[in-house]
Design an enzyme around this catalytic site. Structure first.
Site, PDB file in Angstrom:
ATOM      1  CD  GLN A  61     -13.042  -1.524  -1.364  1.00 59.39           C
ATOM      2  OE1 GLN A  61     -12.300  -1.464  -0.407  1.00 59.39           O
ATOM      3  NE2 GLN A  61     -14.295  -1.949  -1.259  1.00 59.39           N
TER       4      GLN A  61
ATOM      5  NE  ARG B 159     -10.929  -5.102   0.052  1.00 56.48           N
ATOM      6  CZ  ARG B 159     -10.096  -4.145   0.453  1.00 56.48           C
ATOM      7  NH1 ARG B 159     -10.559  -3.083   1.063  1.00 56.48           N
ATOM      8  NH2 ARG B 159      -8.796  -4.220   0.188  1.00 56.48           N
TER       9      ARG B 159
ATOM     10  CG  HIS C  34      -8.356   0.097  -3.224  1.00 58.48           C
ATOM     11  ND1 HIS C  34      -7.609  -1.004  -2.830  1.00 58.48           N
ATOM     12  CD2 HIS C  34      -9.050   0.485  -2.122  1.00 58.48           C
ATOM     13  CE1 HIS C  34      -7.853  -1.251  -1.554  1.00 58.48           C
ATOM     14  NE2 HIS C  34      -8.718  -0.370  -1.100  1.00 58.48           N
TER      15      HIS C  34
ATOM     16  NE  ARG D  58      -3.904   0.600   1.834  1.00 58.82           N
ATOM     17  CZ  ARG D  58      -5.142   0.681   2.323  1.00 58.82           C
ATOM     18  NH1 ARG D  58      -5.389   1.413   3.381  1.00 58.82           N
ATOM     19  NH2 ARG D  58      -6.127   0.003   1.765  1.00 58.82           N
TER      20      ARG D  58
ATOM     21  CB  CYS E 230     -14.341   1.367  -0.493  1.00 54.40           C
ATOM     22  SG  CYS E 230     -13.823   3.085  -0.441  1.00 54.40           S
TER      23      CYS E 230
ATOM     24  CG  ASP F  63     -13.440   6.386  -1.670  1.00 53.87           C
ATOM     25  OD1 ASP F  63     -13.402   6.322  -0.422  1.00 53.87           O
ATOM     26  OD2 ASP F  63     -12.409   6.321  -2.385  1.00 53.87           O
TER      27      ASP F  63
HETATM   28  N1   CP Z   1     -11.441  -0.051   1.957  1.00 56.38           N
HETATM   29  C1   CP Z   1     -10.181  -0.132   2.404  1.00 56.38           C
HETATM   30  O1   CP Z   1      -9.229  -0.385   1.658  1.00 56.38           O
HETATM   31  O2   CP Z   1     -10.063   0.034   3.744  1.00 56.38           O
HETATM   32  P1   CP Z   1      -8.699   0.217   4.538  1.00 56.38           P
HETATM   33  O3   CP Z   1      -8.109   1.528   4.116  1.00 56.38           O
HETATM   34  O4   CP Z   1      -9.108   0.202   5.982  1.00 56.38           O
HETATM   35  O5   CP Z   1      -7.788  -0.926   4.194  1.00 56.38           O
HETATM   36  N1  NVA Z   2      -9.855   6.769  -1.874  1.00 54.77           N
HETATM   37  C1  NVA Z   2      -9.552   6.323  -0.534  1.00 54.77           C
HETATM   38  C2  NVA Z   2      -9.837   4.861  -0.425  1.00 54.77           C
HETATM   39  C3  NVA Z   2      -9.627   4.277   0.948  1.00 54.77           C
HETATM   40  C4  NVA Z   2      -9.895   2.809   1.000  1.00 54.77           C
HETATM   41  C5  NVA Z   2      -8.100   6.634  -0.211  1.00 54.77           C
HETATM   42  O1  NVA Z   2      -7.244   6.459  -1.087  1.00 54.77           O
HETATM   43  O2  NVA Z   2      -7.826   7.062   0.913  1.00 54.77           O
END
Ligand code: CP
Ligand code: NVA
Length: 305
Positions: free
Chosen positions: A130, A290, A127, A100, A262, A222
């Site tokens: 997701q 997930r 993502h 990440r 999400c 989101d």
């Molecule tokens: N939706 C999602 O990716 O959640 P987190 O940021 O908690 O992993």
């Molecule tokens: N768009 C958001 C998604 C989190 C799961 C971010 O990148 O923070």
């Protein structure tokens, strides 16, 4: 060797295979308890996470494997030493990594030097895990609706980019509305449109949220301020004025339209508390799924590796 850095790394058949595997894994988890036995995976996270981190950790554990979590203060990718050096060292210890990152480029650079599969656990660009869980959840909730119409309302961000590529690939129907200043990546939209021509997918972009949710079976949003954008929070909140998913907007969707997010959510910004807590909301099923999708992705990438 396979990776999952972008939805584009998967063919339509592979997507369907992952979704079918997830169904089987959800129904009969015990059957798969040792498929990753003896394999250790790295979870390298430059940003916080609840769902992605824990679902991968629990998923790998329940498949017989092990994990090591490396947070922002541990490896300091590209700061303590170069990404290419970290990647080459880790590929001598680990079977794969879930990454990440802030910059998408960090994942692609890492992948170039890491000699095992890499999974994108969210970057500023995509993502994919997701989006796969979202499609899985939508189909699970609407088994008789051939291609449910999904309306995404909000930021043209990583989540929307992956949904665009996914719905185009599977021949789905995605309508989206964003502010003019926050449309999704142009190259992603071009690829999605081109793919849609082959798959007969319907991808429709709007600036008017009501247009986007018209005839929708599910309304998805989101956060307006993604991780790493805290400094431009004030400006973004201004840009997204009037884009909230609330009672008034959802009234324009189909009568039984589902509500998706999400998570994490910023209640009172992109969505009301009432919508998130309503009977229509399937956000916690999305979050649960997930786990099943991560396991299916792992089987797809590693079971034969
Ligand atoms: N939706 C999602 O990716 O959640 P987190 O940021 O908690 O992993
Ligand atoms: N768009 C958001 C998604 C989190 C799961 C971010 O990148 O923070």
């Amino acid at each position: 060797m396979k990776h999952l850095i972008s939805i584009n790394d998967l063919t339509r058949d592979e997507i369907e295979k992952i979704l079918a595997l997830a169904t089987e894994l959800k129904r009969n988890p015990a059957k798969f308890h040792s498929v990753l036995q003896g394999k250790k995976f790295g979870l390298i996270f430059e940003k916080p996470s609840t769902r992605t981190w824990i679902s991968f950790d629990v998923g790998i554990f329940s498949l017989g494997g092990g994990t090591i979590y490396l947070g922002p203060e541990d490896i300091k990718l590209g700061v303590r030493e170069e990404i290419r050096d970290v990647a080459r060292v880790l590929s001598r210890y680990l079977e794969g990594v879930i990454l990440r990152t802030f910059a998408h480029n960090t994942i692609t650079q890492f992948q170039r030097y890491f000699q095992k599969p890499v999974i994108n656990g969210l970057s500023d660009f995509e993502h994919p895990c997701q989006a796969l869980a979202d499609l899985f959840t939508l189909r699970e909730k609407m088994p008789n609706q051939g291609q449910p119409v999904l309306a995404y309302v909000g930021d043209g961000n990583n989540v929307l980019n992956s949904l665009l590529l996914l719905f185009a690939k599977i021949g789905g129907h995605l309508k989206y509305a964003t502010p003019k200043k926050h449309t999704p990546d142009k190259a992603v939209v071009a690829v999605a449109m081109e793919t849609a021509r082959r798959t007969n997918a319907v991808i429709e972009g709007f600036f008017d949220t009501r247009e986007a949710v018209k005839n929708a079976d599910a309304v998805y949003t989101d956060v307006w301020v993604s991780m790493g954008q805290e400094k431009i929070r004030k400006k973004k909140l201004k840009d997204f004025k009037g884009m909230q998913v609330n009672d008034n907007l959802v009234a324009f969707a189909n009568r039984d339209a589902l509500i998706m997010h999400c998570l994490p959510a910023h209640r009172g910004e992109e969505i009301t508390d009432q919508m998130l807590e309503s009977k229509k909301s399937i956000v916690f099923d999305q979050a649960e799924n997930r786990l099943h999708i991560q396991k299916a992705i792992l089987l797809h990438l590693f079971a034969s590796a």
